[in-house]
Design an enzyme around this catalytic site. Structure first.
Site, PDB file in Angstrom:
ATOM      1  N   LYS A 198     -17.529 -40.353 -48.976  1.00 16.53           N
ATOM      2  CA  LYS A 198     -18.158 -41.680 -48.885  1.00 16.53           C
ATOM      3  C   LYS A 198     -17.253 -42.651 -48.118  1.00 16.53           C
ATOM      4  O   LYS A 198     -16.056 -42.377 -47.927  1.00 16.53           O
ATOM      5  CB  LYS A 198     -18.441 -42.206 -50.290  1.00 16.53           C
ATOM      6  CG  LYS A 198     -17.201 -42.390 -51.151  1.00 16.53           C
ATOM      7  CD  LYS A 198     -17.554 -42.515 -52.621  1.00 16.53           C
ATOM      8  CE  LYS A 198     -16.281 -42.687 -53.435  1.00 16.53           C
ATOM      9  NZ  LYS A 198     -16.535 -42.482 -54.869  1.00 16.53           N
TER      10      LYS A 198
ATOM     11  N   TYR B 293       2.473 -68.459 -38.316  1.00 15.18           N
ATOM     12  CA  TYR B 293       1.633 -69.496 -38.940  1.00 15.18           C
ATOM     13  C   TYR B 293       2.285 -70.006 -40.214  1.00 15.18           C
ATOM     14  O   TYR B 293       2.760 -69.215 -41.046  1.00 15.18           O
ATOM     15  CB  TYR B 293       0.263 -68.927 -39.297  1.00 15.18           C
ATOM     16  CG  TYR B 293      -0.633 -68.729 -38.102  1.00 15.18           C
ATOM     17  CD1 TYR B 293      -1.021 -69.816 -37.320  1.00 15.18           C
ATOM     18  CD2 TYR B 293      -1.100 -67.467 -37.775  1.00 15.18           C
ATOM     19  CE1 TYR B 293      -1.853 -69.633 -36.216  1.00 15.18           C
ATOM     20  CE2 TYR B 293      -1.940 -67.279 -36.689  1.00 15.18           C
ATOM     21  CZ  TYR B 293      -2.304 -68.367 -35.914  1.00 15.18           C
ATOM     22  OH  TYR B 293      -3.131 -68.185 -34.836  1.00 15.18           O
TER      23      TYR B 293
HETATM   24  C1  LIG Z   1     -15.625 -41.484 -55.372  1.00 17.09           C
HETATM   25  C2  LIG Z   1     -16.009 -40.470 -56.362  1.00 17.09           C
HETATM   26  C3  LIG Z   1     -15.209 -39.340 -56.568  1.00 17.09           C
HETATM   27  C4  LIG Z   1     -13.872 -39.123 -55.904  1.00 17.09           C
HETATM   28  O1  LIG Z   1     -12.872 -39.911 -56.514  1.00 17.09           O
HETATM   29  P1  LIG Z   1     -11.345 -39.807 -56.082  1.00 17.09           P
HETATM   30  O2  LIG Z   1     -10.629 -40.649 -57.049  1.00 17.09           O
HETATM   31  O3  LIG Z   1     -11.272 -40.366 -54.683  1.00 17.09           O
HETATM   32  O4  LIG Z   1     -10.982 -38.379 -56.118  1.00 17.09           O
HETATM   33  C5  LIG Z   1     -15.693 -38.369 -57.443  1.00 17.09           C
HETATM   34  N1  LIG Z   1     -16.872 -38.524 -58.077  1.00 17.09           N
HETATM   35  C6  LIG Z   1     -17.649 -39.612 -57.912  1.00 17.09           C
HETATM   36  C7  LIG Z   1     -18.929 -39.723 -58.648  1.00 17.09           C
HETATM   37  C8  LIG Z   1     -17.244 -40.625 -57.060  1.00 17.09           C
HETATM   38  O5  LIG Z   1     -18.010 -41.692 -56.903  1.00 17.09           O
END
Ligand SMILES: *Cc1c(COP(=O)(O)O)cnc(C)c1O
Length: 365
Positions: free
Chosen positions: A36, A256
């Protein structure tokens, strides 16, 4: 030659190494690789193409899944938050995507839909995170009805998500796991609970499918650790170039707001990297960079396009490469300096940064 623009160099060999590390840690589990948010800022398509051995890919939203399909990715893809509106179901079926069902309204909409073909469903139970997931007391009813629906393919898969798997001293993870086992006992269907923290810290939670995200990118989910302590290799190196070297005198205020005043005569390197590239503004007066292998401090505020680094008497010239994070400067350390988590820093890299993909050690394709 690489330009002097900010660069994110993505080492796909390191990505494959980290995948192998997941398989070593969870040898009996299939891997749903989480991609994602543009693969945590690394470039979703390139990452999906490199993860040939992943059993499935996970994304948060339909548009992310469609980007993968449009890019020719044929692997199973799971929508980790399911559909947001029943209108999306036709597209989900047409693109052969799998669904998480995490609340009653979603389950009812799926049950009521007229689909061209059944979909694979992962039924998500809230075992203590209290964000997504059906309530434990809804499980028996929804499990039965979904299992019997002609819109649902094969045995349901059963999942939950941990709130604190990165924290070893908390009892929450063991409690969540116990509740999950109690609720799902005796029910057919593969199980999945483990994110990166649980892959690393909670072997009893590995079950049929692990769901690593962050660790695939070589980064530790634990607040005090860095990826190499778990045998991981950072996939992203964020770098840029020195665009000016100048002298400042004792008492000169820099940048700045003049938030840094030189205590003695020194030299500054101005580096093409700023919050407009996704580098955190909170790093001003608060973090280091690497120039020619030397750790040197950022002084003054981070601006949109530039940072200033106190180089003292180091031999630094215009055009020299500057590492913002990568192998010898873990993103986890910068995250601690600026009071955030590495997930956020990785996701925040903007499209102004040029991405390069290393397929075999050293070769830029
Ligand atoms: C984002 C997510 C993961 C992965 O989590 P990490 O901490 O990056 O390993 C696993 N399961 C679900 C449902 C997620 O949303």
């Amino acid at each position: 030659m690489l330009s002097r623009r900010p660069q994110a160099t993505i080492d796909l060999t390191a990505l494959e190494h980290n995948f192998t590390r997941v398989k070593q840690l969870a040898p009996n589990s299939k891997v749903l690789a989480v991609l994602k948010a543009n693969a945590y800022g690394h470039g979703m398509l390139a990452v999906a193409q490199a993860l040939k051995q992943a059993d499935a890919l996970g994304v948060a939203r339909l548009d992310e899944a469609l980007t993968l399909r449009a890019g020719g990715i044929a692997k199973p893809i799971v929508l980790l938050e399911g559909f947001f509106h029943p209108d999306e179901l036709a597209q989900i079926v047409a693109s052969n995507l799998q669904l998480v069902i995490h609340h009653r309204e979603q389950a009812e909409a799926l049950l009521a839909a007229a689909l061209d073909a059944p979909v694979r469903v992962w039924l998500k139970i809230d075992t203590g995170m209290h964000r997504l997931g059906i309530y434990p007391d809804e499980f028996n009813e929804l499990y039965q009805r979904l299992s019997q629906s002609c819109n649902v393919q094969g045995p349901l898969r059963l999942m939950s998500h941990f709130a604190s798997s990165d924290e070893l001293d908390k009892p929450a993870t063991a409690r969540q796991l116990a509740l999950f086992q109690q609720i799902t006992q005796g029910r057919a269907g593969e199980h999945s609970l483990a994110n990166s923290g649980a892959v690393l810290n909670w072997p009893p939670s590995h079950a049929d499918w692990v769901r690593p995200g962050l660790m695939l990118y070589g980064v530790s989910p634990m607040a005090e650790a860095v990826g190499c302590e778990h045998g991981l290799k950072p996939v992203m190196t964020l770098s840029s170039s020195v665009i000016a070297v100048r002298e400042v005198k004792a008492g000169d205020a820099v940048g700045y707001g003049g938030s840094w005043i030189a205590a003695h005569n020194t030299r500054l390197a101005v580096v093409a990297m700023g919050y407009g590239d996704g580098y955190p503004r909170a790093a001003g007066n608060n973090a280091d960079v690497l120039i020619n292998g030397k750790r040197l401090p950022i002084v003054g505020r981070v601006s949109m396009d530039m940072i200033t680094v106190d180089i003292g008497s180091e031999a630094v010239a215009v055009g020299d490469k500057v590492i913002l994070w990568g192998n010898d400067l873990p993103v986890e350390q910068l995250a601690r300096c600026v009071d955030t988590i590495p997930y956020e820093l990785l996701c925040n890299i903007t499209s102004r940064v040029q991405f390069n993909y290393l397929h075999t050690a050293g070769a830029v394709l």
